[in-house]
Design a protein around this motif. Structure first.
Motif, PDB file in Angstrom:
ATOM      1  N   THR A  44       0.850  -1.255  -0.052  1.00  0.00           N
ATOM      2  CA  THR A  44       0.018  -0.117  -0.003  1.00  0.00           C
ATOM      3  C   THR A  44       0.983   1.242  -0.093  1.00  0.00           C
ATOM      4  O   THR A  44       2.054   1.053   0.128  1.00  0.00           O
ATOM      5  CB  THR A  44      -0.854  -0.088   1.262  1.00  0.00           C
ATOM      6  OG1 THR A  44       0.103   0.338   2.411  1.00  0.00           O
ATOM      7  CG2 THR A  44      -1.626  -1.461   1.373  1.00  0.00           C
ATOM      8  N   PRO A  45       0.335   2.637  -0.298  1.00  0.00           N
ATOM      9  CA  PRO A  45       1.189   3.652  -0.283  1.00  0.00           C
ATOM     10  C   PRO A  45       1.915   3.993   0.938  1.00  0.00           C
ATOM     11  O   PRO A  45       3.187   3.980   1.243  1.00  0.00           O
ATOM     12  CB  PRO A  45       0.287   4.823  -0.585  1.00  0.00           C
ATOM     13  CG  PRO A  45      -0.687   3.908  -1.482  1.00  0.00           C
ATOM     14  CD  PRO A  45      -0.936   2.530  -0.872  1.00  0.00           C
ATOM     15  N   ILE A  46       1.344   3.564   1.973  1.00  0.00           N
ATOM     16  CA  ILE A  46       1.785   3.792   3.363  1.00  0.00           C
ATOM     17  C   ILE A  46       2.986   2.592   3.644  1.00  0.00           C
ATOM     18  O   ILE A  46       4.011   3.046   4.382  1.00  0.00           O
ATOM     19  CB  ILE A  46       0.883   3.420   4.571  1.00  0.00           C
ATOM     20  CG1 ILE A  46      -0.396   4.569   4.608  1.00  0.00           C
ATOM     21  CG2 ILE A  46       1.243   3.350   6.272  1.00  0.00           C
ATOM     22  CD1 ILE A  46      -1.569   4.588   5.625  1.00  0.00           C
ATOM     23  N   ASN A  47       2.669   1.463   3.362  1.00  0.00           N
ATOM     24  CA  ASN A  47       3.783   0.220   3.374  1.00  0.00           C
ATOM     25  C   ASN A  47       4.933   0.924   2.724  1.00  0.00           C
ATOM     26  O   ASN A  47       6.089   0.614   3.220  1.00  0.00           O
ATOM     27  CB  ASN A  47       3.240  -1.066   2.894  1.00  0.00           C
ATOM     28  CG  ASN A  47       2.279  -1.491   3.684  1.00  0.00           C
ATOM     29  OD1 ASN A  47       1.889  -0.877   4.816  1.00  0.00           O
ATOM     30  ND2 ASN A  47       1.454  -2.543   3.318  1.00  0.00           N
ATOM     31  N   LEU A  48       4.668   1.346   1.437  1.00  0.00           N
ATOM     32  CA  LEU A  48       6.044   1.653   0.810  1.00  0.00           C
ATOM     33  C   LEU A  48       6.926   2.874   1.289  1.00  0.00           C
ATOM     34  O   LEU A  48       7.990   2.628   1.344  1.00  0.00           O
ATOM     35  CB  LEU A  48       5.341   2.231  -0.674  1.00  0.00           C
ATOM     36  CG  LEU A  48       6.522   2.605  -1.695  1.00  0.00           C
ATOM     37  CD1 LEU A  48       7.243   1.449  -2.131  1.00  0.00           C
ATOM     38  CD2 LEU A  48       5.883   3.031  -3.012  1.00  0.00           C
TER      39      LEU A  48
END
Ligand code: CTP
Ligand code: MG
Length: 173
Positions: free
Chosen positions: A141-145
């Motif tokens: 996800t964007p946050i994970n990235l």
């Protein structure tokens, strides 16, 4: 969101960290670009990317993945079957070395000398390679990235400083 997710992410990316770190101690000897020069007259990759370092980096990362499959089965890509997990372990490691070499390719094109510091590229090209080769498996996800980018940048900085202090690396980056 549950911060435990970040721990899972670190377990899943861990083979890439190992693959990226091992060449510093296992490297040496012939270069993977066989001293070939690119059209601009500079080395294709440079003398810092060696056959030995690349081989042992990929092997160590792959073995790390295999260990994680057995030791942390609920954290290391739990949704996939054994052979897919093996493939993911290989792709994480191969991707790390590929990305790191792609980074060196770019450094040479921009005129950076072997081993010269290139902020962000030095710390993150391996991560880009790993995630690119595993993008269909990795829960990104964007946050994970963003988390992986920031954490990987910092851990790369810290481990290189330590490697320098231990005389494993000539430069602290
Ligand atoms: N190394 C290696 N094989 C690789 C990657 C790294 O043998 N595929 C070893 C080399 O001894 C290299 C050291 O690990 O000098 C540090 O790696 P890195 O910082 O990635 O390379 P640099 O020497 O800084 O070269 P470049 O300027 O191309 O990044
Ligand atoms: Mg370097």
């Amino acid at each position: 969101m549950n911060p435990i997710i970040f721990l899972y992410l670190l377990v899943m990316i861990f083979p890439a960290y190992i693959a990226n770190a091992i060449p510093v101690i296992a490297g040496g000897g012939g270069s993977i670009d066989f001293n070939i020069k690119f059209l601009d007259g500079r080395r294709l990759l440079g003398k810092g990317k060696t056959i030995r370092g690349t081989f042992w980096g990929i092997a160590a990362g792959f073995i790390t993945g295999i260990v994680l499959i057995f030791v942390l089965p609920t954290m290391f890509f739990p949704l996939y079957d054994f052979s897919t997990k093996l493939l993911i372990s290989f792709l994480l490691s191969f991707g790390a070395l590929f990305g790191d070499s792609a980074g060196s390719f770019l450094k040479r094109r921009f005129g950076f000398k072997d081993g010269q510091q290139a902020e962000y590229l030095d710390q993150l090209s391996f991560l880009a390679g790993s995630l690119l080769f595993t993008y269909s498996y990795f829960p990104l996800t964007p946050i994970n990235l963003v988390f992986l980018i920031i954490f990987s940048y910092l851990i790369h900085k810290i481990t290189n400083l330590i490697a320098h202090r231990l005389n494993l690396k000539k430069v602290p980056w």
